[in-house]
Design an enzyme around this catalytic site. Structure first.
Site, short mmCIF file in Angstrom:
data_model
loop_
_atom_site.label_atom_id
_atom_site.label_comp_id
_atom_site.label_asym_id
_atom_site.label_seq_id
_atom_site.Cartn_x
_atom_site.Cartn_y
_atom_site.Cartn_z
N ASN A 40 -6.42 -13.59 9.21
CA ASN A 40 -5.77 -13.23 7.84
C ASN A 40 -4.48 -12.92 8.54
O ASN A 40 -4.07 -11.84 9.15
CB ASN A 40 -6.25 -12.14 7.15
CG ASN A 40 -5.33 -11.69 5.79
OD1 ASN A 40 -5.07 -12.46 5.12
ND2 ASN A 40 -4.67 -10.46 6.15
N GLU A 41 -3.26 -13.71 8.18
CA GLU A 41 -1.97 -13.42 8.43
C GLU A 41 -1.88 -13.24 10.03
O GLU A 41 -1.34 -11.93 10.55
CB GLU A 41 -1.29 -12.19 7.60
CG GLU A 41 -1.26 -12.55 6.34
CD GLU A 41 -0.66 -11.48 5.59
OE1 GLU A 41 -0.17 -11.34 4.24
OE2 GLU A 41 -0.33 -10.11 6.06
N GLU A 83 -9.21 -8.89 -3.29
CA GLU A 83 -8.99 -7.68 -2.02
C GLU A 83 -9.54 -6.44 -2.59
O GLU A 83 -8.88 -6.23 -3.77
CB GLU A 83 -7.82 -7.87 -1.30
CG GLU A 83 -7.97 -6.92 -0.27
CD GLU A 83 -6.56 -6.85 0.71
OE1 GLU A 83 -6.60 -6.53 1.61
OE2 GLU A 83 -5.65 -7.52 0.07
N CYS A 99 -5.65 -7.82 4.17
CA CYS A 99 -5.78 -6.81 5.39
C CYS A 99 -7.31 -6.16 5.34
O CYS A 99 -7.67 -5.58 6.50
CB CYS A 99 -4.68 -5.61 5.28
SG CYS A 99 -3.14 -6.40 5.54
#
Length: 815
Positions: free
Chosen positions: A360-361, A43, A241
């Protein structure tokens, strides 16, 4: 029960020199080990891309980092005169770029003047190394333009060249040059000058050193080598994120804007991690990196959710199309629309994405916007993907916080679920058997993000690495259900460490791995093909009886990028009132300038992260109660109460409506590392008052919101002392691989009983130190570093000494 018996944990008391018997039955293999077990998760955080693995040396190369000033650029004068730099927004080089740099030099005479770029905290000039410069320029007036590498602040010459461009043209044109450094200087700067009074425009100023495999627009070799040495079987990208972005959907990772010539990439603000990214490391480069590493690409796709908003379900088609177009770029033949684009960009053959994660999450089962209708979104994406790519492995999200037991709450088929754990060394060691108890009727597991984030020291210590090693042994033992795993995050530029710890730390010239990096490397190199049954026998079990509430500490209130008001703050111990007021700013040590005391209470008007206000006087005793009324006035989250505060690296807080107003949690910060002790979904409304009560009784902490108990937990230490063992067979070499982790400070005498296997010596690979607090730094990168030596294993029960604070891997040869 059979699995529990075969993988029994050994917890050893602090008494030294206890005898440990470890028995391995080579005739019993509870599970095959997944060949995909160990991979990496990349990331763009901590300048992992620009200023990191992406080899570009010029910071703010396209002058888009600020609308006010050309950040990282400065005027340069060799003698006297004036240099005027302005950002130009008219007559640009193309429709993608929004700003260029206009440079006017006057009063120069026959000398040189121009501009200077400081790079990403210095440009690493290496003697004999050649650097390739590429830029776009529009020259109105100049007698010649020169480019250089110079010492810090534009002093000593390191390299120089004349820029090659067409002097007859006054429109935008591409120009190049090469610079070969004559010295070593990790803090060099780039300088561009013009002789005499001049008027010219610059855009997309790019300087590259030699790159990994000499690829155009390539990557920094030493950082790629660190990844290569991890032997990853897959690479998850681009986040995290970073996939979602913040505030608007345009801030998400939009893959199609990250491919093609660099001057045609607009770049975007990495708002999640606080800086702008050029997107020079784009979708194509990610796929190329995975291929160069021999890793299968695992693409995380945005499902129409970003931090701060969502796309309604009935408008989801756009995001699905974006996903399908990305897959066609990666997997389609060169005759398809996007496959043709890939071929044009230098890769005619498909990259072949086989794994994709949907979101993502985004499935926290909390009703919050980050989890908006996840299963419906998942279903829509899955249907579209499998229709065209029926063999694709689909990964789904489960709860990423608030529970140690995330689950898939849907009848929809999913190949793997992505679990995330950021905890303490003790949590990881205590969860050695976590997957022993995991129902085999549940989906397979991808442990996509995990790391010790509490009790890791400053940069990442051996305690943290050993805790992670124990957890990894547990995953390996249960590889019939845990198919994939990846540590997070990987990279940090030491000049911008927004998240700690990280596996790999670097600056412009050097790189080092933390102890956690070497654990990841050693496990990937010694994974085996199938597990073996292990039984161990303990003398005693060590129990932690310490009380973690100090005898004297401070309490306070805080906010995080939020404006809130606190009223009627009281602290009591039994019937005794220690403090009762809450409206006097003078009662508090204010760690932000935006605190105001008014009729409503003590208010935070700013946007700091965090903004804290600590009571001036300490609280004595291990049992007390804090009450207050809290109101969120604006911003992202709710409000917090700080307790057990000793110093900036050791305290706790109750966070009401944290994580973008989605959850309540109690967090413990030990040695600068933060860990979530307990969490539950929850949010607060803007403008409404809430009654908060926090009860501290030694290690027991209980929180109430409007008289309803919402959280209860116990404070804990960072580490769990013990010895943990696992075993595997490597059918490729015929060796038994025995892993033994000692998280205690004791040297343990051990006898090995190898049933069904006659040993003929072993190679012992160790990662150890005299202290669990030991860390690596860029100045001392091998304080904790693997060693390897041969040992003899003689007799029916050969003895072996397990050193304190050590990971021991024995590759046992067979007679």
């Amino acid at each position: 029960m059979k699995r529990l018996q075969s993988l029994l944990i050994l917890l050893v008391a602090i008494a030294a020199n206890a005898q440990i018997d470890i028995r391995v039955d080579a005739t019993k293999s509870p599970a095959d080990i997944s060949p995909m077990l160990y991979g990496i998760f990349y990331e763009d955080i901590n300048h992992a891309a620009d200023g990191g693995i992406y080899a570009e040396l010029i910071r703010n190369r396209s002058f888009e980092d600020s609308e006010k000033v050309p950040e990282a650029w400065k005027p340069y004068l060799s003698v006297n005169g004036n240099v005027r730099m302005t950002l130009e927004r008219e007559d640009l080089m193309n429709k993608v770029q929004r700003q260029a740099l206009h440079v006017v030099t006057t009063g120069i005479g026959d000398t040189d003047a121009g501009v200077m770029n400081t790079g990403f905290w210095g440009i690493n000039a290496v003697k004999g190394r050649t650097y390739k410069l590429s830029l776009w320029i529009k020259v109105k007036r100049s007698r010649g333009i020169y480019v250089m590498l110079k010492g810090k602040n534009g002093t000593k010459f390191h390299a120089s060249a004349r820029l090659n461009y067409d002097k007859s043209k006054s429109s935008w044109q591409h120009a190049t040059a090469e610079l070969t450094s004559t010295v070593n200087d990790p803090e060099a700067v780039f300088v561009l000058t013009s002789t005499g009074n001049s008027d010219f425009y610059l855009d997309m100023v790019s300087l590259f050193p030699p790159t990994y495999k000499n690829r155009e627009n390539g990557l920094r070799p030493d950082l790629v080598e660190m990844l290569y040495e991890l032997h990853p079987r897959f690479m998850r990208f681009p986040g995290g994120c970073f996939v979602e972005g913040q505030e608007t959907p345009d801030n998400a990772f939009r893959w199609e804007r990250t491919i093609g010539p660099i001057e045609e990439r607009p770049g975007h603000w990495n708002k999640n991690w606080g800086y702008r990214t050029s997107d020079g490391l784009g979708f194509h480069e990610y796929l190329q990196l995975a291929e160069d590493l021999g890793a299968k690409p695992l693409y995380v796709v945005n499902i129409g959710i970003w931090h701060g908003g969502v796309t309604p379900l009935d408008s989801l088609r756009y995001w699905i199309d974006e996903c399908m177009n990305a897959l066609e770029y990666a997997n389609g033949n060169a005759k398809t629309k996007y496959g043709k684009m890939r071929a044009k960009n230098g890769h005619p053959e498909p990259f072949n994405i086989e794994y994709i994660e949907i979101g993502n999450e985004n499935n926290n089962n909390d009703g919050g916007p980050l989890s908006d209708n996840y299963y419906a979104r998942y279903r829509a994406f899955r249907t579209a993907i499998l229709k065209k790519y029926p063999k694709m492995h689909i990964i789904g999200d489960v709860e990423a916080w608030g529970t140690d037991e995330p689950r898939w709450h849907s009848k929809d088929k999913v190949d793997l679920v992505d679990e995330h754990y950021y905890r303490s060394p003790a949590w990881f060691a205590e969860n050695f058997h976590k997957y022993d108890k995991y129902s085999r009727s549940q989906p397979d597991v991808y442990c996509g993000e995990y790391a010790v984030t509490q009790g890791f020291g400053k940069l990442g210590n051996l305690h943290a690495a050993l805790g992670e090693a124990v957890f990894m042994m547990g995953m390996e033992n249960n590889s019939d259900i845990v198919k994939m795993s990846s540590y997070a995050p990987i990279f940090v530029n030491e000049n911008d460490d927004r998240w700690r710890p990280d596996m790999v730390r670097f600056n412009s010239q050097a790189v080092m791995g933390t102890p956690s990096y070497y654990v990841q490397k050693l496990f990937a190199e010694n994974v085996g093909t199938r597990t073996l049954a292990v039984t161990e026998h303990a003398d005693t079990i060590f129990t932690d009886n310490r009380i973690y509430t100090p005898d004297s500490s401070y309490i306070g209130v805080a906010t995080w990028e939020t404006q809130s008001t606190f009223a009627d703050i009281q602290v009591t111990a039994g019937k005794h009132t220690i403090y009762a007021s809450g409206k006097k700013a003078a009662d508090f040590l204010l760690r932000d300038t935006h605190w105001e005391a008014g009729k409503s209470g003590l208010s935070q008007k700013g946007n700091s992260a965090p903004a804290t206000a600590l009571l001036n006087a300490p609280i004595g005793g291990k049992k007390y109660t804090v009450t207050f009324r809290g109101r969120r006035d604006g911003g992202r989250e709710g409000f917090m109460v700080i307790f057990n505060y000793e110093d900036k690296d050791n305290y706790c807080w109750l966070n009401i409506a944290g994580c973008s107003n989605t959850s309540h949690r109690i967090e413990q910060i030990v040695g600068g590392g933060k860990g979530v002790l307990v969490e539950t979904p929850g949010h607060v409304e803007t403008g409404r008052w809430y009654d908060v009560r926090l009860e501290v009784d030694g290690n027991k902490v209980t929180a109430y919101l409007d008289e309803e108990k919402i959280l209860e937990t116990r404070l804990r230490g960072n580490s769990q002392e013990g010895v943990y063992t696992s075993a595997a067979m490597d059918d490729n070499t015929g060796e038994m691989i025995l892993k033994i982790v000692n998280t205690s400070g004791n040297r343990e005498n051990t006898r090995l009983h190898l049933d069904g296997f006659t040993a003929d010596g072993a190679d012992l690979i160790q990662l150890k130190s005299k202290s669990g607090l030991a860390e690596n730094t860029l100045d001392e990168p091998t304080m904790v570093y693997p060693t390897r030596r041969h040992i003899s294993l003689e007799g029916d029960a050969p003895e072996f000494t397990v050193d304190p604070y050590s990971l021991n891997i024995l590759r046992v040869k067979k007679q």
